[in-house]
Design a protein around this motif. Structure first.
Motif, short mmCIF file in Angstrom:
data_model
loop_
_atom_site.label_atom_id
_atom_site.label_comp_id
_atom_site.label_asym_id
_atom_site.label_seq_id
_atom_site.Cartn_x
_atom_site.Cartn_y
_atom_site.Cartn_z
N VAL A 67 46.46 -0.23 57.00
CA VAL A 67 47.08 0.11 58.28
C VAL A 67 46.51 -0.80 59.37
CG1 VAL A 67 47.38 1.89 60.04
CG2 VAL A 67 47.46 2.50 57.61
N ALA A 68 47.40 -1.39 60.16
CA ALA A 68 46.98 -2.18 61.32
C ALA A 68 46.65 -1.22 62.47
CB ALA A 68 48.07 -3.15 61.73
N TYR A 69 45.43 -1.26 62.93
CA TYR A 69 44.96 -0.33 63.96
C TYR A 69 44.07 -1.14 64.86
CZ TYR A 69 43.49 4.39 65.50
OH TYR A 69 43.27 5.54 66.21
N ARG A 70 44.40 -1.24 66.12
CA ARG A 70 43.72 -2.16 67.02
C ARG A 70 42.82 -1.45 68.04
NH1 ARG A 70 44.74 -4.95 63.51
NH2 ARG A 70 46.24 -6.66 63.36
N ALA A 71 41.72 -2.09 68.35
CA ALA A 71 40.87 -1.60 69.43
C ALA A 71 41.68 -1.59 70.73
CB ALA A 71 39.64 -2.48 69.58
N GLY A 72 41.54 -0.55 71.49
CA GLY A 72 42.33 -0.39 72.71
C GLY A 72 43.49 0.57 72.53
N PHE A 73 43.78 0.95 71.28
CA PHE A 73 44.86 1.90 71.03
C PHE A 73 44.49 3.27 71.58
CE2 PHE A 73 46.81 5.05 68.06
CZ PHE A 73 48.13 4.86 68.45
N PRO A 116 39.37 -3.34 55.98
CA PRO A 116 38.75 -3.74 54.70
C PRO A 116 39.17 -5.17 54.32
CG PRO A 116 40.61 -2.29 54.32
CD PRO A 116 40.40 -2.30 55.80
N THR A 117 38.30 -5.86 53.59
CA THR A 117 38.58 -7.26 53.23
C THR A 117 39.21 -7.41 51.85
OG1 THR A 117 36.35 -7.52 52.31
CG2 THR A 117 36.65 -8.05 54.65
N TRP A 118 39.18 -6.37 51.02
CA TRP A 118 39.59 -6.56 49.63
C TRP A 118 40.92 -5.91 49.26
CZ3 TRP A 118 40.15 -1.98 47.00
CH2 TRP A 118 39.49 -0.85 47.54
N MET A 137 44.82 5.43 56.57
CA MET A 137 45.30 4.78 55.35
C MET A 137 46.76 5.12 55.10
SD MET A 137 43.37 7.27 52.59
CE MET A 137 41.78 6.93 53.35
N LEU A 138 47.42 4.24 54.36
CA LEU A 138 48.80 4.49 53.95
C LEU A 138 48.78 5.33 52.69
CD1 LEU A 138 50.35 0.96 54.61
CD2 LEU A 138 50.77 3.06 55.89
N LEU A 194 31.97 1.66 55.81
CA LEU A 194 32.99 2.68 55.56
C LEU A 194 34.31 2.05 55.13
CD1 LEU A 194 33.93 5.64 55.72
CD2 LEU A 194 34.40 5.27 58.15
N ALA A 195 34.75 1.01 55.84
CA ALA A 195 36.02 0.35 55.52
C ALA A 195 36.00 -0.25 54.12
CB ALA A 195 36.31 -0.73 56.56
N GLU A 196 34.89 -0.91 53.76
CA GLU A 196 34.79 -1.54 52.44
C GLU A 196 34.71 -0.49 51.33
OE1 GLU A 196 35.00 -4.90 51.74
OE2 GLU A 196 35.62 -4.90 53.84
N ASP A 197 33.99 0.58 51.59
CA ASP A 197 33.80 1.62 50.58
C ASP A 197 35.11 2.37 50.30
OD1 ASP A 197 32.70 3.43 48.84
OD2 ASP A 197 31.76 4.66 50.38
N ILE A 198 35.82 2.73 51.35
CA ILE A 198 37.04 3.52 51.19
C ILE A 198 38.26 2.63 50.93
CG2 ILE A 198 38.56 5.20 52.34
CD1 ILE A 198 35.84 6.28 51.50
N GLY A 199 38.22 1.39 51.43
CA GLY A 199 39.40 0.53 51.32
C GLY A 199 40.47 0.91 52.33
N ALA A 200 40.01 1.32 53.50
CA ALA A 200 40.93 1.73 54.57
C ALA A 200 40.37 1.28 55.91
CB ALA A 200 41.11 3.25 54.56
N THR A 201 41.22 1.25 56.90
CA THR A 201 40.82 0.83 58.25
C THR A 201 39.93 1.88 58.88
OG1 THR A 201 42.88 -0.41 58.49
CG2 THR A 201 41.66 0.09 60.49
N ALA A 202 38.73 1.47 59.29
CA ALA A 202 37.77 2.38 59.90
C ALA A 202 37.75 2.17 61.41
CB ALA A 202 36.38 2.16 59.33
#
Length: 213
Positions: free
Chosen positions: A124-130, A117-119, A188-189, A91-99
């Motif tokens: 958006v920085a979104y962390r596990a535990g939020f 996403p890697t590319w 996403m931004l 999902l992250a790679e396909d959309i280009g957003a943080t999943a």
């Protein structure tokens, strides 16, 4: 029941399931009726479950799920996270957003798995535990919407600027996973979420749900 199963353990687990399905607790009499056993059996089951903090009884005698269940639940998060990661990466790679995969924790939404996403040049920085309230952000709102809708038709939820200024989110609830209440989404931004993102998030939520069944 078969020769390989324990009737007492089965009844204890049924007690926990019954208590988990009610907000106001159940009395011994109510549990006795629902289980089809006498009150003495229920008393013994509750006493055993109380020793392990899986059940608590209030001053009025109503039994409720105890805090010990929460401790067990936290140990499930790593297993759920591992099962969800392939769909989140796609999902992250396909959309280009943080999943992210978000689960209900009391009255809050808790992000238990996040994949960036890697590319992309930025995301958006979104962390596990939020954590955030269930009624704010796409992840929590999708879960609340699923509680009100038909299980077979969950749809998706879109939000903008509710958790972070300038960020938009899309999320779809997990459907048909016993014991797990949550959602899969992206953040996403952007001023708005592109049209194709909603259906893609629904597909990802379905993939995660299948992995957890």
């Amino acid at each position: 029941m078969t020769a390989e199963t324990s009737q007492t353990l089965d009844r204890g687990l049924r007690v926990l399931k019954l208590l988990a399905d009610t907000d106001h607790g159940l009395t011994v009499t109510e549990l006795s009726h629902k289980l089809g056993v006498n009150r003495t059996v229920v008393y013994r089951l509750l006493a055993t479950l109380e020793q392990h903090a899986l059940v608590r009884r209030d001053l009025g005698g109503r039994a409720r799920v105890g805090l010990g269940v929460l401790r067990l639940g936290h140990q499930v998060h790593p297993l759920v996270r591992e099962a969800a990661l392939p769909a989140l990466r796609s999902l992250a790679e396909d959309i280009g957003a943080t999943a992210h995969l978000t689960l209900v924790d009391g009255t809050e939404a808790l992000a238990v798995a996040v994949v960036e996403p890697t590319w992309t040049d930025y995301h958006v920085a979104y962390r596990a535990g939020f954590r955030h309230p269930l009624d704010r952000g796409a992840a929590g709102r999708a879960i609340l919407a699923a509680r009100r809708s038909r299980p077979a038709d969950p749809g998706y939820t879109l939000t903008h600027g509710e958790l972070e200024a300038g960020a938009s989110g899309a999320a779809a609830p997990l459907v048909g996973v016993t014991g797990v209440e949550g959602s899969v989404g992206v953040v996403m931004l952007a001023d708005s979420v592109p049209e194709r993102v909603g259906p893609r998030v629904v597909d990802a939520a379905r993939e995660v749900a299948e992995a957890l069944r």
